[in-house]
Design an enzyme around this catalytic site. Structure first.
Site, PDB file in Angstrom:
ATOM      1  N   ASP A   1       1.099   6.034  13.207  1.00  0.00           N
ATOM      2  CA  ASP A   1       2.931   5.185  14.141  1.00  0.00           C
ATOM      3  C   ASP A   1       2.317   4.334  15.197  1.00  0.00           C
ATOM      4  O   ASP A   1       2.970   3.214  14.995  1.00  0.00           O
ATOM      5  CB  ASP A   1       4.097   5.915  13.950  1.00  0.00           C
ATOM      6  CG  ASP A   1       3.950   6.711  12.345  1.00  0.00           C
ATOM      7  OD1 ASP A   1       3.203   6.068  11.141  1.00  0.00           O
ATOM      8  OD2 ASP A   1       4.191   7.576  12.617  1.00  0.00           O
TER       9      ASP A   1
ATOM     10  N   GLU B   1       0.149  -0.505   6.070  1.00  0.00           N
ATOM     11  CA  GLU B   1      -0.476  -1.368   7.121  1.00  0.00           C
ATOM     12  C   GLU B   1      -0.257  -2.723   6.503  1.00  0.00           C
ATOM     13  O   GLU B   1      -1.413  -3.254   7.238  1.00  0.00           O
ATOM     14  CB  GLU B   1      -1.675  -0.569   7.518  1.00  0.00           C
ATOM     15  CG  GLU B   1      -2.941  -0.542   6.531  1.00  0.00           C
ATOM     16  CD  GLU B   1      -3.166   0.713   5.393  1.00  0.00           C
ATOM     17  OE1 GLU B   1      -3.573   0.800   4.395  1.00  0.00           O
ATOM     18  OE2 GLU B   1      -2.210   1.503   5.172  1.00  0.00           O
TER      19      GLU B   1
ATOM     20  N   ASP C   1      -2.853  -7.195   6.872  1.00  0.00           N
ATOM     21  CA  ASP C   1      -3.915  -6.488   6.705  1.00  0.00           C
ATOM     22  C   ASP C   1      -4.374  -5.356   7.220  1.00  0.00           C
ATOM     23  O   ASP C   1      -5.855  -5.735   7.470  1.00  0.00           O
ATOM     24  CB  ASP C   1      -4.704  -6.074   5.005  1.00  0.00           C
ATOM     25  CG  ASP C   1      -4.503  -5.178   4.300  1.00  0.00           C
ATOM     26  OD1 ASP C   1      -5.086  -4.068   5.435  1.00  0.00           O
ATOM     27  OD2 ASP C   1      -3.966  -5.067   2.729  1.00  0.00           O
TER      28      ASP C   1
ATOM     29  N   ASN D   1      -5.632   7.140  10.839  1.00  0.00           N
ATOM     30  CA  ASN D   1      -4.397   8.140  10.157  1.00  0.00           C
ATOM     31  C   ASN D   1      -5.695   9.667  10.515  1.00  0.00           C
ATOM     32  O   ASN D   1      -5.283  10.807  11.336  1.00  0.00           O
ATOM     33  CB  ASN D   1      -3.813   8.170   9.447  1.00  0.00           C
ATOM     34  CG  ASN D   1      -2.747   7.077   9.738  1.00  0.00           C
ATOM     35  OD1 ASN D   1      -1.646   7.058  10.955  1.00  0.00           O
ATOM     36  ND2 ASN D   1      -2.703   6.782   9.081  1.00  0.00           N
TER      37      ASN D   1
END
Length: 310
Positions: free
Chosen positions: A202, A228, A185, A193
């Site tokens: 991305d 993610e 994670d 983001n």
């Protein structure tokens, strides 16, 4: 008949190429030639050879046993009254039938050209169908692969991961082997983001995958299990070995920032490791324990590897 046929067709050229003639005097010899010589286009076939119906039986073997539907077969007989032409055409897959007494040089020449043209057209059609079949097969393989991949990162998706895990689990159970896995994670990835935008986020995910893959072994599998989050499957790996690989992945991400459009973006990951236990019926239970280890890694300060108990 052999000599006359060769004389009549001596100067025949079809689509700029000379015609090669092979001859024999029995159905058995003809079948040997057909099995050893590919792409014969036309057969001028006598009905009576070693037996009264050897030619007719050869037609059946060509069409049924050899499975050759393209070759053109023209029957020739010196006794046309014995078997009516209509019955022969209906009962056998032939493409022409003529009495030897009617077979003039001109008829032989024109009949051969007609048969060659029909064979060439069929051969071209078979090639087109084969090419389309290959293209369809390649497209099917491509689509099937796409259905198993995460479109953003190119790693396996969760469904494919579960299929791989089930196969590896069955192997581990059968041969008494180890099977490890760990969950990754990315720490605080939402801030990437929010700060840089989804396109940069991305690109960072793709950079993460590249680093993780470089840290894994050839036999290991990685899949994207969430936004993610990633999961790694480690065949034939015990708990200690899985922890070593997980630590190598963690370090590969934390050691240096990922560069995207001249931006250096630091990424760390929390990782939960678990190994399949022989009493667990499926990999879902192993994943559940890895999830608990992942939560422990987050609670302990993130950017760390924790191993599941049990």
């Amino acid at each position: 008949m052999h000599a006359v046929t060769r004389l009549a067709l001596a100067r025949l050229r079809f689509r700029g190429r000379p015609v090669r003639l092979l001859d024999c005097t029995s159905a058995a010899e003809a079948e040997r030639i057909l099995r050893s010589t590919p792409d014969i286009a036309v057969i001028l076939l006598d009905v009576v050879m070693e037996t009264e119906d050897a030619g007719l039986q050869l037609v059946r073997r060509i069409r049924e046993d050899l499975g050759n539907r393209a070759i053109r077969i023209v029957l020739r007989t010196g006794q046309p009254a014995r078997v009516p032409e209509e019955e022969l055409v209906l009962a056998y897959e032939i493409d022409g039938y003529t009495a030897k007494t009617e077979l003039t040089a001109r008829r032989l020449f024109t009949g051969m050209v007609t048969a060659l043209r029909a064979y060439a057209d069929l051969a071209a059609l078979e090639r087109q169908l084969a090419e389309r079949g290959r293209a369809l097969e390649e497209t099917t393989v491509r689509l099937n692969r796409m259905a198993m991949l995460d479109p953003l990162t190119g790693v396996w998706n969760r469904r494919r991961f579960l299929d791989l895990a089930a196969a590896e689990l069955a192997r581990a159970r059968r041969y008494g082997r180890h099977l490890g896995l760990f969950l990754i994670d990315l720490d605080g990835f939402k801030a990437v983001n929010d700060t840089h935008g989804d396109a940069i986020g991305d690109a960072v995910l793709r950079g993460v995958v590249k680093r993780v893959r470089a840290a894994l072994r050839i036999s290991d599998h990685i899949a994207r299990s969430g936004g993610e989050e990633f999961v790694v499957l480690l065949p034939e790996t015990d708990s200690a070995g899985a922890a070593v690989v997980a630590e190598r992945v963690r370090a590969a991400l934390a050691d240096s920032p990922i560069l995207v459009d001249d931006r250096a973006i630091s990424i760390t990951a929390s990782i939960g490791v678990a190994n399949w236990l022989s009493f667990e019926p499926g990999v879902e239970q192993t994943l559940h324990r890895a999830e608990h280890a992942l939560q422990a890694a987050k609670q302990a300060g993130r950017n760390r590897v924790e191993r599941a108990t049990g």
